[in-house]
Design an enzyme around this catalytic site. Sequence first.
Site, PDB file in Angstrom:
ATOM      1  N   TYR A 105       0.784  -1.232   0.000  1.00  0.00           N
ATOM      2  CA  TYR A 105       0.000   0.000   0.000  1.00  0.00           C
ATOM      3  C   TYR A 105       0.816   1.282   0.000  1.00  0.00           C
ATOM      4  O   TYR A 105       0.364   2.292  -0.518  1.00  0.00           O
ATOM      5  CB  TYR A 105      -0.966  -0.008   1.195  1.00  0.00           C
ATOM      6  CG  TYR A 105      -1.954  -1.141   1.127  1.00  0.00           C
ATOM      7  CD1 TYR A 105      -2.853  -1.228   0.071  1.00  0.00           C
ATOM      8  CD2 TYR A 105      -1.967  -2.150   2.072  1.00  0.00           C
ATOM      9  CE1 TYR A 105      -3.755  -2.271  -0.016  1.00  0.00           C
ATOM     10  CE2 TYR A 105      -2.868  -3.203   1.987  1.00  0.00           C
ATOM     11  CZ  TYR A 105      -3.751  -3.258   0.942  1.00  0.00           C
ATOM     12  OH  TYR A 105      -4.639  -4.290   0.836  1.00  0.00           O
ATOM     13  N   ILE A 106       2.002   1.262   0.591  1.00  0.00           N
ATOM     14  CA  ILE A 106       2.844   2.461   0.571  1.00  0.00           C
ATOM     15  C   ILE A 106       3.670   2.436  -0.709  1.00  0.00           C
ATOM     16  O   ILE A 106       4.346   1.449  -0.997  1.00  0.00           O
ATOM     17  CB  ILE A 106       3.768   2.507   1.802  1.00  0.00           C
ATOM     18  CG1 ILE A 106       2.937   2.676   3.081  1.00  0.00           C
ATOM     19  CG2 ILE A 106       4.779   3.632   1.687  1.00  0.00           C
ATOM     20  CD1 ILE A 106       3.749   2.562   4.366  1.00  0.00           C
TER      21      ILE A 106
END
EC number: 5.6.2.1
Length: 857
Positions: free
Chosen positions: A815-816
Amino acid sequence: MSSSEDDIPLVRANGRANASTKSPATNGDLDPGMSVRFGPVQDKDVDMKDADAPAKRKSRASIDKKKSYTEPESSEDDQPLSKRRRTSVKHEDPESDDDVPLALNGRKLPKASETAIGEESDSDVPIERKLTAQKKKIEKRAEKVASLARKPSASKAKPVATTKKAVNGVKKEPADDKSSVKKVKAEPASLKKVKAKVKAESEDAEDGEEEYRWWDDPTKGDGTKKWTTLEHNGVVFPPPYEPLPKNVKLKYDGVPVVLHPEAEEVAGFFGSMLNSTHNVENPVFQKNFFMDFKDILKKTGGAKDSKGNKVDIKEFGKCDFKPIFEYYDAQREEKRNLPAAEKKRLKAEKDEQEAPYMTCTWDGRQQKVGNFRVEPPSLFRGRGEHPKTGRVKTRVQPEQVTINIGKEAKVPPPPPGHKWKEVKHDQEGTWLAMWQENINGNYKYVMLAANSDVKGQSDYKKFEKARELKKHIDKIRKDYTKNMKNDLMVERQKATAVYLIDKFALRAGNEKGEDEAETVGCCSLKYENITLKPPQTVVFDFLGKDSIRFYDEVMVDPQVFKNLKIFKKAPKKNGDEIFDRLTTSALNKHLQNYMPGLTAKVFRTYNASFTMSELLKEMKASGTIPEKIKAYNDANRRVAILCNHKRTVGAAHANQMEKMSERIKGLRLEKWRLRMQMLDLEPSLKKKKGASFFELDEDLTPEWVKEYQAFKVEEATQKITKKFEKDNEKLVADGEKAMKALELTERLSTVKDLEKKYAKENKTGKVEAEGRGPTVEKIEGSIKKLEQRIDAMLLQAQDKEDNKEVALGTSKINYIDPRLTVVFSKKFNVPIEKFFSKALREKFEWAIKSVEEDWEF
């Protein structure tokens, strides 16, 4: 003119729904959008009875969907929203794997007290309360960034000249307007850096193949055609079954039985995994296995005793698989104990055999293939509480496999005596081979490896889409806030769903079929999955992706609380959907009005990446590399909490914590031994420091001490034996004679001395000073170092316990945006190896090589 029920104004559909109400006060010092799962919630659940409730909503039947050769990367089912009320519709989960893990259909969710989730540590309370203000600040910043990104100056910035030839032989596009105004101004300098770096790298690669920087090629990935030419060598099938030795048999009611090889293989699947107790002791696993086993017995002629008499296998409890387990366990042990040189030789042989399948030629470039091996037959396990766990995964034959390859390429030959199911030339597909497995009917695909251009482009597009969302997030949030009071029920549900997805990182979710588990997401939340606690607390409790329980208590906007109360009104009951006017495909079509390609799952990526980028801007990482890494990990943990990235507590967590506890106890015992050595050197210390200073901690009982001593003796024995074997292997490899067993016996004499020393200490209660020239001062120095180790290990254990429910790895990898990790690495001079393993460095090569420390998300 006819109208759908979705268009009935909310006033008519729900009586007093639009009556004005006072906004309830917030709970404590937490604001809407934050979890309060560890905080006090005093009010009881809302009673959902309402005399003015609308007519009962009818459930809609599940719609079976035919399997097709659909590209596995396509994620959404584009069925139109039906013009009638409904509570369930079957469509595929865009975020699930092939083996969607499931729980039993219709099973009741466990009570919170029956799981580890949300039960133990309350250490997150301070950080969550502390981060409430930070989350609001980040959301305000997001609005400002979106507003700046849409200003005309951003899109009308002077374009980069397109006359110069770019790195990969393609023209450069005008400056990308995906960055903020500030970024556009800085672009020429950064572009200069990239060009200089590319030039240097291409000069270094003159002797070999020139590096292909696809992330600098704006034409790559446009359109639907994925490749022009494709060549590969097919797939590797598992080896045929080798029957068990004649003396190894399944026993039924104490009698060894003879089985057909096909049935014996299936018995071996169960027998070989008796050490996996959480599977073989699972009643569902046992039931499913035995059902399939009996079918195979029936098909292959059943079981017979040694005299050829038929044995009717009817009861699972009478089956004894231990002889099979012991045989396979001995084989595993033998393999583990092979000399390192032999293991190396066997691996080299296997690699040589598989080498032709490890790569393919994709548009003239060599690319690594990911999973080129066909799965061997086994027992299906699934994730979570899958209803089909224990079923037999049958052997895949070439006749089930479809090959995807270029028209001009040579089709790889199937194994002798077989043929492929089909040969396709699907240029829109990124798969090389596919087959349908027998458990869930899902298609399995052979794809390129994670570090290939195609996979890298997929990740790149995913994070670029999240970057694009930052330009629209303020409008989306403004619209859903406004529409939460819309007169139309469908619009109000839509707005509420987007709020929950944005604020609490819920997956969109789709209902499953009858043979699947009730794994749900936002759009398929059931009546029983939500509990409302006034004034504005919502408790979510459901099985999410991978059948992992999602349990959270959250503070929501007062209007959201009011809406959920309306959506739960009678005659709705357990089993009915909360968002009965909404499907995932309808929600995603709505989101695409804001931005092409926007779906619910993009919010998770955007929120995690934008939050991390804001935290990195404020970060002042200093000190040693471990201290800088801790600063990064702290930021990652904040992202995981702010974005509600949960994980289930692993089955091994308790065991790992126990091992750490035992290690700490061992260090404390060694600390006591050192103190006793001080006393051996200077008996007068007992008066100076007091008798209590030299007492053993109460929990270090004599029984535990003896167990620890036995462990230390065994550990020393293994260490010396392994060193001896390694030295011998090296001697043989160098053409010298191996050492005799007598040398090992001599080396192990130190272990005998250790045993004698422990026995004497236990008898006398005294510990003799050890080492060369021992002094009280030296021992005190050793104690100080030992105390530092104990403190460090206690901190490590606390971190492990605190993070048991926070998915730090999930945030960082999925997600990052990996470019943010690269920025941190370059900005604070921390090697990227500290954050990404070798496999991840290959996967994110595009991120590592494409940005400098001044890059912004």
